[in-house]
Scaffold this active site. Structure first.
Site, PDB file in Angstrom:
ATOM      1  CD  GLU A  33     -74.084  47.049  10.065  1.00  0.00           C
ATOM      2  OE1 GLU A  33     -73.836  46.086  10.798  1.00  0.00           O
ATOM      3  OE2 GLU A  33     -73.259  47.984   9.870  1.00  0.00           O
ATOM      4  N   GLY A  38     -73.498  42.322   6.809  1.00  0.00           N
ATOM      5  CA  GLY A  38     -72.400  41.408   6.480  1.00  0.00           C
ATOM      6  C   GLY A  38     -71.144  41.695   7.266  1.00  0.00           C
ATOM      7  CB  CYS A  41     -67.065  38.370   7.659  1.00  0.00           C
ATOM      8  SG  CYS A  41     -66.797  36.797   6.854  1.00  0.00           S
ATOM      9  N   GLY A 196     -46.538  42.748  10.098  1.00  0.00           N
ATOM     10  CA  GLY A 196     -47.321  41.704  10.763  1.00  0.00           C
ATOM     11  C   GLY A 196     -47.490  40.494   9.868  1.00  0.00           C
ATOM     12  CD  GLU A 219     -45.113  38.143  13.426  1.00  0.00           C
ATOM     13  OE1 GLU A 219     -46.084  38.562  12.776  1.00  0.00           O
ATOM     14  OE2 GLU A 219     -45.059  38.178  14.671  1.00  0.00           O
ATOM     15  CB  VAL A 253     -42.139  48.414  11.196  1.00  0.00           C
ATOM     16  CG1 VAL A 253     -42.164  49.840  10.675  1.00  0.00           C
ATOM     17  CG2 VAL A 253     -41.950  47.437  10.050  1.00  0.00           C
ATOM     18  N   GLY A 284     -53.132  44.146  14.590  1.00  0.00           N
ATOM     19  CA  GLY A 284     -53.896  44.883  15.589  1.00  0.00           C
ATOM     20  C   GLY A 284     -55.330  45.170  15.210  1.00  0.00           C
ATOM     21  CB  ALA A 333     -66.360  34.992  10.007  1.00  0.00           C
ATOM     22  CG  HIS A 457     -56.718   6.227  -3.854  1.00  0.00           C
ATOM     23  ND1 HIS A 457     -55.620   6.892  -3.356  1.00  0.00           N
ATOM     24  CD2 HIS A 457     -56.343   5.698  -5.052  1.00  0.00           C
ATOM     25  CE1 HIS A 457     -54.606   6.747  -4.202  1.00  0.00           C
ATOM     26  NE2 HIS A 457     -55.025   6.032  -5.245  1.00  0.00           N
TER      27      HIS A 457
HETATM   28  P1  FAD Z   1     -68.117  42.536  12.315  1.00  0.00           P
HETATM   29  O1  FAD Z   1     -68.010  41.664  11.147  1.00  0.00           O
HETATM   30  O2  FAD Z   1     -67.033  43.514  12.583  1.00  0.00           O
HETATM   31  O3  FAD Z   1     -69.503  43.311  12.198  1.00  0.00           O
HETATM   32  C1  FAD Z   1     -69.866  44.293  13.117  1.00  0.00           C
HETATM   33  C2  FAD Z   1     -70.934  45.166  12.485  1.00  0.00           C
HETATM   34  O4  FAD Z   1     -71.430  46.046  13.467  1.00  0.00           O
HETATM   35  C3  FAD Z   1     -70.388  46.038  11.375  1.00  0.00           C
HETATM   36  O5  FAD Z   1     -71.168  45.834  10.209  1.00  0.00           O
HETATM   37  C4  FAD Z   1     -70.523  47.462  11.907  1.00  0.00           C
HETATM   38  O6  FAD Z   1     -70.840  48.406  10.886  1.00  0.00           O
HETATM   39  C5  FAD Z   1     -71.665  47.316  12.894  1.00  0.00           C
HETATM   40  N1  FAD Z   1     -71.634  48.305  13.976  1.00  0.00           N
HETATM   41  C6  FAD Z   1     -70.584  48.610  14.781  1.00  0.00           C
HETATM   42  N2  FAD Z   1     -70.936  49.517  15.711  1.00  0.00           N
HETATM   43  C7  FAD Z   1     -72.242  49.791  15.484  1.00  0.00           C
HETATM   44  C8  FAD Z   1     -73.176  50.651  16.122  1.00  0.00           C
HETATM   45  N3  FAD Z   1     -72.850  51.375  17.199  1.00  0.00           N
HETATM   46  N4  FAD Z   1     -74.430  50.705  15.620  1.00  0.00           N
HETATM   47  C9  FAD Z   1     -74.791  49.955  14.526  1.00  0.00           C
HETATM   48  N5  FAD Z   1     -73.936  49.125  13.887  1.00  0.00           N
HETATM   49  C10 FAD Z   1     -72.683  49.033  14.376  1.00  0.00           C
HETATM   50  N6  FAD Z   1     -62.399  35.493   9.680  1.00  0.00           N
HETATM   51  C11 FAD Z   1     -62.547  34.221   9.259  1.00  0.00           C
HETATM   52  O7  FAD Z   1     -63.157  33.431   9.962  1.00  0.00           O
HETATM   53  N7  FAD Z   1     -62.029  33.803   8.060  1.00  0.00           N
HETATM   54  C12 FAD Z   1     -61.334  34.647   7.254  1.00  0.00           C
HETATM   55  O8  FAD Z   1     -60.869  34.241   6.190  1.00  0.00           O
HETATM   56  C13 FAD Z   1     -61.158  35.987   7.673  1.00  0.00           C
HETATM   57  N8  FAD Z   1     -60.490  36.861   6.895  1.00  0.00           N
HETATM   58  C14 FAD Z   1     -60.329  38.148   7.322  1.00  0.00           C
HETATM   59  C15 FAD Z   1     -59.609  39.021   6.522  1.00  0.00           C
HETATM   60  C16 FAD Z   1     -59.423  40.329   6.927  1.00  0.00           C
HETATM   61  C17 FAD Z   1     -58.644  41.265   6.048  1.00  0.00           C
HETATM   62  C18 FAD Z   1     -60.005  40.780   8.151  1.00  0.00           C
HETATM   63  C19 FAD Z   1     -59.843  42.199   8.597  1.00  0.00           C
HETATM   64  C20 FAD Z   1     -60.716  39.922   8.948  1.00  0.00           C
HETATM   65  C21 FAD Z   1     -60.879  38.597   8.547  1.00  0.00           C
HETATM   66  N9  FAD Z   1     -61.594  37.686   9.324  1.00  0.00           N
HETATM   67  C22 FAD Z   1     -61.724  36.387   8.910  1.00  0.00           C
HETATM   68  C23 FAD Z   1     -62.199  38.080  10.621  1.00  0.00           C
HETATM   69  C24 FAD Z   1     -63.712  38.293  10.471  1.00  0.00           C
HETATM   70  O9  FAD Z   1     -63.953  39.236   9.472  1.00  0.00           O
HETATM   71  C25 FAD Z   1     -64.280  38.762  11.798  1.00  0.00           C
HETATM   72  O10 FAD Z   1     -63.920  37.860  12.812  1.00  0.00           O
HETATM   73  C26 FAD Z   1     -65.803  38.846  11.739  1.00  0.00           C
HETATM   74  O11 FAD Z   1     -66.227  39.733  10.741  1.00  0.00           O
HETATM   75  C27 FAD Z   1     -66.358  39.298  13.087  1.00  0.00           C
HETATM   76  O12 FAD Z   1     -67.735  39.317  13.019  1.00  0.00           O
HETATM   77  P2  FAD Z   1     -68.608  40.217  14.022  1.00  0.00           P
HETATM   78  O13 FAD Z   1     -70.026  39.920  13.688  1.00  0.00           O
HETATM   79  O14 FAD Z   1     -68.141  40.034  15.391  1.00  0.00           O
HETATM   80  O15 FAD Z   1     -68.273  41.729  13.662  1.00  0.00           O
END
Ligand code: FAD
Length: 483
Positions: A33, A38, A41, A196, A219, A253, A284, A333, A457
Site C-alpha cells: 500500500e 483503508g 473509502c 455532476g 447534471e 458545464v 468521473g 466499497a 411498530h
Molecule cells: P480504493 O479504495 O481506491 O483503494 C485502492 C488502494 O490502492 C489505495 O489505498 C491506493 O493508495 C492503493 N494503490 C493504488 N495503486 C497502488 C500501487 N501501485 N501500489 C500500492 N498501492 C497502490 N462507496 C460506498 O460504497 N459508499 C459510499 O458512501 C461511498 N462514498 C464515496 C464518496 C466519495 C467522495 C468517493 C470518491 C467514493 C465513495 N465511495 C463510496 C466509493 C468507494 O470509496 C470505492 O468504491 C472504494 O473505496 C473502492 O475500493 P477499492 O479497494 O477498490 O479501492
C-alpha cells in the site's frame, strides 16, 4: 519459494478485506500500500464525507429544533471543528484497519508496487509525487529506485480509482476541485457550482447547502442521481430545489474561466453563465493503474483502463486477480469488499463466485436515497410485466414522530409471481432500510412474503411491508386505488 502465497496490491476496502480473508484461510499474505490503509473509502470517500454530512445533519436538526418544542439560541457551526472531527474518525478507522491486518498476520509493505512479471512486483518508496506534492496519490511515476522485489503464487490487484480530469477549458484553474480536493477546503464557499449530480456530487451539494453555500448543481442527464429510478431522481431534484439548491438537469458545464470569480458556462437546457467561488467536479473516476506495469505482466484492460474479470475475479492472466473499483464493475466499497472475499476464497481453494443481483447502493444526501435491484425503466426494458408499489413516509407514524415525512418507497415486482425485482427509497434512513430490500432480492422473496413478515411498530422499517400491502392491492394506511 515465493515470498507469499498471495500478494495484494492496494489496501482499500477491496484489498484489506481480501488480505484478511486469505490469511484466515491459512495463506501467507503480503499487502503493498502506498498510502494509509483503508483506500479511498476510509480516507477520501465513504467515511470522511459521511462524517461531515453528520455534522451538517446535526446543524440542520438543531436549527429546526423549535418545531420539536426545543429551543437553541445562536446555533452556529465551526467548519474547522467539522473537519477535525472527520480527521479523527478517519484516523481511528485507518489505524483500526492497520491493527486488523497485523492481528491477522498480514505483512504490510509500504510503497508503490509495479509488476515485473504476473507473480512478482518491485516496490518503490512512495511519497514523492511530482504532480501533487501533498502526497503520492496522483504520482504518475514512482520517483525512487525500487527498494525490493516481492514474489507470490497469486496476486490480487486492488488499486482502486482516482478522480478523472474533466476535459473542458478551465478545469485546471485554482478553485476548481475534485472530490479529493474538496477535503482541502478550509471554509464553506459562498457560491459553489457542483458538476455532476450523481452520488458524489449530490452529497457534496447537500453538505455545503446545509452549511449555507449558495449551491448550483449541473447534471447532464434528465434527473439527478441518474443511476437511480427516475422517480427518485426527480424527487431529489424537487427536494433540493425546495432547500434552495439550483438544480440544472439536461445541462453541461462547457467551460470555466477566471474573472473576479470563477465564471462557469453552462450549456444545454438551462444554458447560462454562473459565478462561483469554488467549482467542485463530482464526475468521473479512472482506474488507478498508473505505473502499475499491467502491460509488463500482460494483463488486459478495456479502453478506459478498467481490468475485466470473470465471476471468480480472474483477469486475463493466470494467477492474477482484480477486485474493486479497478474492475469498473460497480464503484462501491461493499462491492470491492465482496469481490475481495470471493477472490480470497477462490485462491484458497474454496468454491466461490460473485453474484451482482442484489447490490444495494446508498446516497447520503438529505433526504437519503438507497436502492437495490432493477429500476422500473430497466425492468420494463428487460420485458417484465410489473407491479409498482409505492408508500409515502408521510403515512408512517414513526416518520411523523421524527419529523421526517419526506419521500417514499417504491417496490418493483414481477406481475406473475410477485417476486421483488427492485426497491427504491428516498427518505429518512433509506441507507439502513435498504438492507431488507437486498435480503428480499437475494432470497427471491415475493411481495406476499414481505407483507406477511411482521414488522415492529412504530418503525421506519414498516415502510417496506406497507408498500408490499399496496403492491398486493390491499393497502392499510393509504387509500386504495380507485378501480
Ligand atoms: P480504493 O479504495 O481506491 O483503494 C485502492 C488502494 O490502492 C489505495 O489505498 C491506493 O493508495 C492503493 N494503490 C493504488 N495503486 C497502488 C500501487 N501501485 N501500489 C500500492 N498501492 C497502490 N462507496 C460506498 O460504497 N459508499 C459510499 O458512501 C461511498 N462514498 C464515496 C464518496 C466519495 C467522495 C468517493 C470518491 C467514493 C465513495 N465511495 C463510496 C466509493 C468507494 O470509496 C470505492 O468504491 C472504494 O473505496 C473502492 O475500493 P477499492 O479497494 O477498490 O479501492
Amino acid at each position: 519459494m515465493p515470498d507469499f502465497d498471495l500478494l495484494v496490491v492496494g489496501g482499500g476496502p477491496g484489498g484489506y478485506v481480501a488480505a484478511i480473508r486469505a490469511a484466515q484461510r491459512g495463506l501467507r499474505v503480503g499487502l503493498v500500500e502506498k498510502e494509509r490503509p483503508g483506500g479511498v473509502c476510509l480516507n477520501w470517500g465513504c467515511i470522511p464525507t459521511k462524517a461531515m454530512l453528520r455534522s451538517a445533519e446535526i446543524f440542520q436538526t438543531i436549527t429546526a429544533a423549535a418545531d420539536f418544542g426545543v429551543y437553541a439560541d445562536n446555533v452556529r457551526y465551526d467548519f474547522a471543528v467539522v473537519r477535525q472531527r472527520k480527521d479523527g474518525i478517519v484516523k481511528e478507522l485507518t489505524d483500526g484497519v492497520a491493527s486488523l491486518l497485523a492481528a491477522n498476520d498480514v505483512t504490510v509493505i509500504e510503497g508503490h508496487a509495479r509488476f515485473t512479471s504476473p507473480t512478482s512486483v518491485e516496490v518503490f518508496e512512495a511519497g514523492h509525487s511530482p504532480i501533487f506534492p501533498g502526497g503520492p496519490r496522483y504520482a504518475a511515476a514512482p520517483t525512487a529506485t525500487a527498494t525490493r522485489t516481492v514474489t507470490a503464487n497469486d496476486v490480487i490487484i486492488a488499486t482502486g480509482s482516482v478522480p478523472a480530469q474533466l476535459p473542458i477549458p478551465g478545469a485546471d484553474l485554482p478553485g476548481v476541485v475534485t472530490s479529493d480536493g474538496a477535503f482541502g477546503l478550509i471554509g464553506v464557499p459562498d457560491r459553489l457550482v457542483v458538476i455532476g449530480g450523481s452520488a458524489v456530487g449530490a452529497e457534496w451539494a447537500s453538505l455545503f447547502a446545509t452549511f449555507g453555500s449558495q449551491v448550483t448543481i449541473v447534471e447532464m442527464q434528465d434527473t439527478l442521481v441518474p443511476l437511480e429510478d427516475a422517480d427518485v431522481g426527480s424527487a431529489l431534484g424537487r427536494s433540493f430545489t425546495k432547500r434552495g439548491i439550483t438544480v440544472l438537469t439536461s445541462s453541461t458545464v462547457e467551460a470555466i474561466a477566471r474573472t473576479d470569480a470563477l465564471r462557469v458556462t453552462v450549456g444545454g437546457k438551462h444554458a447560462r453563465q454562473l459565478d462561483a467561488d469554488v467549482v467542485l467536479v463530482g464526475v468521473g473516476r479512472r482506474p488507478n493503474t498508473a505505473e502499475l506495469g499491467l502491460e509488463i505482466a500482460g494483463i488486459e484492460a478495456d479502453v478506459r483502463g478498467f481490468i475485466p474479470v470473470d465471476e471468480q475475479l480472474r483477469t486475463s492472466v493466470e494467477h492474477v486477480y482484480a477486485i474493486g473499483d479497478v474492475t469498473g464493475r460497480a464503484l462501491l466499497a461493499h462491492v470491492a469488499s465482496h469481490q475481495g472475499l470471493t477472490a480470497a476464497d477462490v485462491i484458497a481453494g474454496h468454491p466461490a463466485h460473485i453474484d451482482y443481483t442484489a447490490i444495494p447502493a446508498a446516497t447520503f444526501t438529505h433526504p437519503e436515497i438507497a436502492s437495490v435491484g432493477l429500476t422500473e425503466a430497466k425492468a420494463r426494458a428487460a420485458g417484465h410485466d410489473l407491479i409498482t408499489a409505492r408508500f409515502p413516509f408521510a403515512a408512517l407514524g414513526r416518520a411523523k414522530t421524527f419529523g421526517e415525512t419526506e419521500g417514499f418507497v417504491k417496490i418493483i415486482a414481477g406481475q406473475r409471481y410477485r417476486e421483488v425485482l427492485g426497491v427504491h427509497i428516498i427518505g429518512s434512513s433509506a441507507s439502513d432500510l435498504i438492507t431488507e430490500g437486498a435480503l428480499a432480492i437475494a432470497l427471491e422473496a415475493t411481495l406476499d412474503e414481505l407483507a406477511d413478515t411482521i414488522h415492529a411498530h412504530p418503525t421506519l422499517g414498516e415502510i417496506g411491508m406497507e408498500a408490499a400491502f399496496a403492491g398486493l392491492g390491499l393497502p392499510v394506511h393509504i387509500p386504495p386505488r380507485k378501480r
